[in-house]
Design a protein around this motif. Structure first.
Motif, PDB file in Angstrom:
ATOM      1  N   ARG A 142      30.345   7.667  20.649  1.00  0.00           N
ATOM      2  CA  ARG A 142      30.306   6.259  21.078  1.00  0.00           C
ATOM      3  C   ARG A 142      31.142   5.491  20.075  1.00  0.00           C
ATOM      4  NH1 ARG A 142      24.408   4.024  19.088  1.00  0.00           N
ATOM      5  NH2 ARG A 142      24.390   5.083  17.090  1.00  0.00           N
ATOM      6  N   CYS A 147      27.309  -0.992  20.054  1.00  0.00           N
ATOM      7  CA  CYS A 147      27.734   0.357  20.432  1.00  0.00           C
ATOM      8  C   CYS A 147      28.364   0.279  21.819  1.00  0.00           C
ATOM      9  CB  CYS A 147      26.558   1.313  20.536  1.00  0.00           C
ATOM     10  SG  CYS A 147      25.499   1.338  19.104  1.00  0.00           S
ATOM     11  N   TYR A 184      29.295   2.726  24.846  1.00  0.00           N
ATOM     12  CA  TYR A 184      29.204   4.035  25.500  1.00  0.00           C
ATOM     13  C   TYR A 184      30.245   4.024  26.615  1.00  0.00           C
ATOM     14  CZ  TYR A 184      24.674   4.151  23.108  1.00  0.00           C
ATOM     15  OH  TYR A 184      23.674   4.116  22.158  1.00  0.00           O
ATOM     16  N   VAL A 222      23.451   8.650  22.085  1.00  0.00           N
ATOM     17  CA  VAL A 222      22.953   8.681  20.703  1.00  0.00           C
ATOM     18  C   VAL A 222      21.739   9.607  20.684  1.00  0.00           C
ATOM     19  CG1 VAL A 222      21.517   6.574  20.896  1.00  0.00           C
ATOM     20  CG2 VAL A 222      22.333   7.330  18.666  1.00  0.00           C
ATOM     21  N   HIS A 231      16.550   9.510  16.983  1.00  0.00           N
ATOM     22  CA  HIS A 231      16.510   8.979  15.621  1.00  0.00           C
ATOM     23  C   HIS A 231      15.588   7.760  15.609  1.00  0.00           C
ATOM     24  CE1 HIS A 231      19.135   6.101  17.559  1.00  0.00           C
ATOM     25  NE2 HIS A 231      18.925   5.275  16.546  1.00  0.00           N
ATOM     26  N   ASP A 269      15.362   3.946  13.220  1.00  0.00           N
ATOM     27  CA  ASP A 269      16.207   3.162  12.302  1.00  0.00           C
ATOM     28  C   ASP A 269      15.495   3.148  10.947  1.00  0.00           C
ATOM     29  OD1 ASP A 269      17.561   2.870  14.643  1.00  0.00           O
ATOM     30  OD2 ASP A 269      17.565   0.682  14.648  1.00  0.00           O
ATOM     31  N   ILE A 274      17.228  -4.970  21.389  1.00  0.00           N
ATOM     32  CA  ILE A 274      18.437  -4.429  22.030  1.00  0.00           C
ATOM     33  C   ILE A 274      18.730  -5.228  23.292  1.00  0.00           C
ATOM     34  CG2 ILE A 274      19.445  -2.434  23.198  1.00  0.00           C
ATOM     35  CD1 ILE A 274      17.687  -0.656  21.424  1.00  0.00           C
ATOM     36  N   LEU A 317      16.851   4.251  27.868  1.00  0.00           N
ATOM     37  CA  LEU A 317      16.474   4.451  26.471  1.00  0.00           C
ATOM     38  C   LEU A 317      15.200   5.287  26.494  1.00  0.00           C
ATOM     39  CD1 LEU A 317      17.165   3.263  23.472  1.00  0.00           C
ATOM     40  CD2 LEU A 317      15.022   2.047  23.820  1.00  0.00           C
ATOM     41  N   HIS A 369      13.988   7.276  19.103  1.00  0.00           N
ATOM     42  CA  HIS A 369      14.571   6.850  20.382  1.00  0.00           C
ATOM     43  C   HIS A 369      15.951   7.474  20.545  1.00  0.00           C
ATOM     44  CE1 HIS A 369      15.547   3.672  17.414  1.00  0.00           C
ATOM     45  NE2 HIS A 369      16.712   3.582  18.031  1.00  0.00           N
ATOM     46  N   VAL A 408      19.581   7.705  23.557  1.00  0.00           N
ATOM     47  CA  VAL A 408      20.232   7.457  24.855  1.00  0.00           C
ATOM     48  C   VAL A 408      20.951   8.765  25.191  1.00  0.00           C
ATOM     49  CG1 VAL A 408      21.961   6.124  26.129  1.00  0.00           C
ATOM     50  CG2 VAL A 408      20.522   4.989  24.425  1.00  0.00           C
ATOM     51  N   ARG A 443      28.819   1.089  28.963  1.00  0.00           N
ATOM     52  CA  ARG A 443      27.662   0.266  28.571  1.00  0.00           C
ATOM     53  C   ARG A 443      27.870  -0.222  27.150  1.00  0.00           C
ATOM     54  NH1 ARG A 443      22.844   1.901  25.498  1.00  0.00           N
ATOM     55  NH2 ARG A 443      21.369   0.179  25.679  1.00  0.00           N
ATOM     56  N   SER A 462      25.622  -1.770  23.979  1.00  0.00           N
ATOM     57  CA  SER A 462      24.306  -2.069  23.419  1.00  0.00           C
ATOM     58  C   SER A 462      24.505  -2.984  22.214  1.00  0.00           C
ATOM     59  CB  SER A 462      23.620  -0.773  22.981  1.00  0.00           C
ATOM     60  OG  SER A 462      22.558  -1.052  22.079  1.00  0.00           O
ATOM     61  N   GLN A 475      22.411  -4.611  19.138  1.00  0.00           N
ATOM     62  CA  GLN A 475      21.130  -4.539  18.432  1.00  0.00           C
ATOM     63  C   GLN A 475      21.046  -5.645  17.385  1.00  0.00           C
ATOM     64  OE1 GLN A 475      22.865  -1.215  17.158  1.00  0.00           O
ATOM     65  NE2 GLN A 475      23.176  -0.883  19.343  1.00  0.00           N
ATOM     66  N   ARG A 485      18.900  -6.979  14.185  1.00  0.00           N
ATOM     67  CA  ARG A 485      17.952  -6.442  13.199  1.00  0.00           C
ATOM     68  C   ARG A 485      17.742  -7.451  12.072  1.00  0.00           C
ATOM     69  NH1 ARG A 485      21.365  -2.044  14.397  1.00  0.00           N
ATOM     70  NH2 ARG A 485      20.263  -0.232  15.278  1.00  0.00           N
TER      71      ARG A 485
HETATM   72  O1  AKG Z   1      22.129   2.269  22.849  1.00  0.00           O
HETATM   73  C1  AKG Z   1      21.094   1.742  22.468  1.00  0.00           C
HETATM   74  O2  AKG Z   1      20.630   0.749  23.034  1.00  0.00           O
HETATM   75  C2  AKG Z   1      20.366   2.300  21.264  1.00  0.00           C
HETATM   76  C3  AKG Z   1      21.209   2.224  20.040  1.00  0.00           C
HETATM   77  C4  AKG Z   1      20.544   2.785  18.839  1.00  0.00           C
HETATM   78  O3  AKG Z   1      19.479   3.317  18.900  1.00  0.00           O
HETATM   79  C5  AKG Z   1      21.205   2.713  17.563  1.00  0.00           C
HETATM   80  O4  AKG Z   1      22.397   2.385  17.503  1.00  0.00           O
HETATM   81  O5  AKG Z   1      20.546   2.982  16.539  1.00  0.00           O
END
Ligand code: AKG
Length: 210
Positions: free
Chosen positions: A75, A116, A118, A125, A128, A130, A144, A153, A187, A189, A199, A201, A203, A205
């Motif tokens: 990605r 991200c 995709y 992904v 994992h 975070d 997200i 997800l 989590h 994808v 797509r 994403s 995030q 944080r």
């Molecule tokens: O694609 C997503 O929404 C998840 C992304 C994710 O988990 C990450 O980048 O740590």
């Protein structure tokens, strides 16, 4: 970039903006003190934001060590610290709205953005949490905002004890992972053999959560 959204995904608003109030998000408690909130269609004008981000974000490809090899991360990525100008004003509005709604429960505002891209079903992904930063030790939240092609997800408890959770995330949908979710759940994808389009994403944080 050769990636493009295949026409409108039924969001024809002429500008990107926040739609439904965050108070309408539905919370699902998970095992071990984790939870997720889901708000479909949080953003309106998702087509416009998708195209703007595709064109203006400095997407970069990364490579990582895997056993004895160095492989492409499947990605494209971008990251914005709290000192950076964001690539679209609606992202600052989204971050501030999340902070206003969740700030008391979280104890701090959302500050950083990870993005991200995709490109198709081969991008993904792996499982994992975070947990590189404070998420390894403390309860936190990761919000997200999903744009473009719906992709699921997946979440699973790290101890293997509770059923997996699968949440399809569509164009303009919000999902927030909270409580112990980064410590006690993973989590992902997954890749898909279906002919899916791109797509993005986004995030949000808090500081120090990676
Ligand atoms: O694609 C997503 O929404 C998840 C992304 C994710 O988990 C990450 O980048 O740590």
């Amino acid at each position: 970039m050769a990636v493009q959204l295949q026409g409108s995904l039924f969001d024809v608003a002429d500008d990107a903006g926040l739609g439904r109030p965050l108070s309408e998000a539905r919370r699902t408690p998970l095992a071990h003190g984790a939870w997720i909130d889901v708000l479909p269609g949080w953003l309106s004008g998702s087509d416009i934001l998708f195209e703007a981000l595709l064109a203006s974000v400095p997407w970069r490809a990364e490579r990582r060590h895997m056993y004895d090899n160095v492989v492409d991360v499947p990605r494209l990525l971008a990251h914005y610290t709290e000192a950076d100008d964001l690539p679209h004003p609606v992202l600052a509005a989204a971050r501030d709205a999340l902070s206003a709604h969740y700030g008391e429960e979280l104890g701090e505002p959302f500050r950083t953005l990870g993005l991200c891209l995709y490109r198709d079903g081969r991008d993904s992904v792996a499982w994992h949490g975070d947990r590189i930063g404070r998420g390894a030790r403390e309860n936190t939240m990761v919000a997200i905002l999903s744009l473009g092609q719906p992709r699921p997800l997946l979440l699973r408890p790290r101890d293997g004890g509770a059923p997996h959770v699968r949440r399809p995330l569509g164009h303009g949908d919000l999902l927030v992972m909270g409580g112990t979710c980064q410590r006690t759940w993973d989590h992902s994808v997954p890749k898909t053999a279906q002919p899916v389009g791109p797509r993005i994403s986004i995030q949000f944080r808090p500081r120090g959560v990676l």
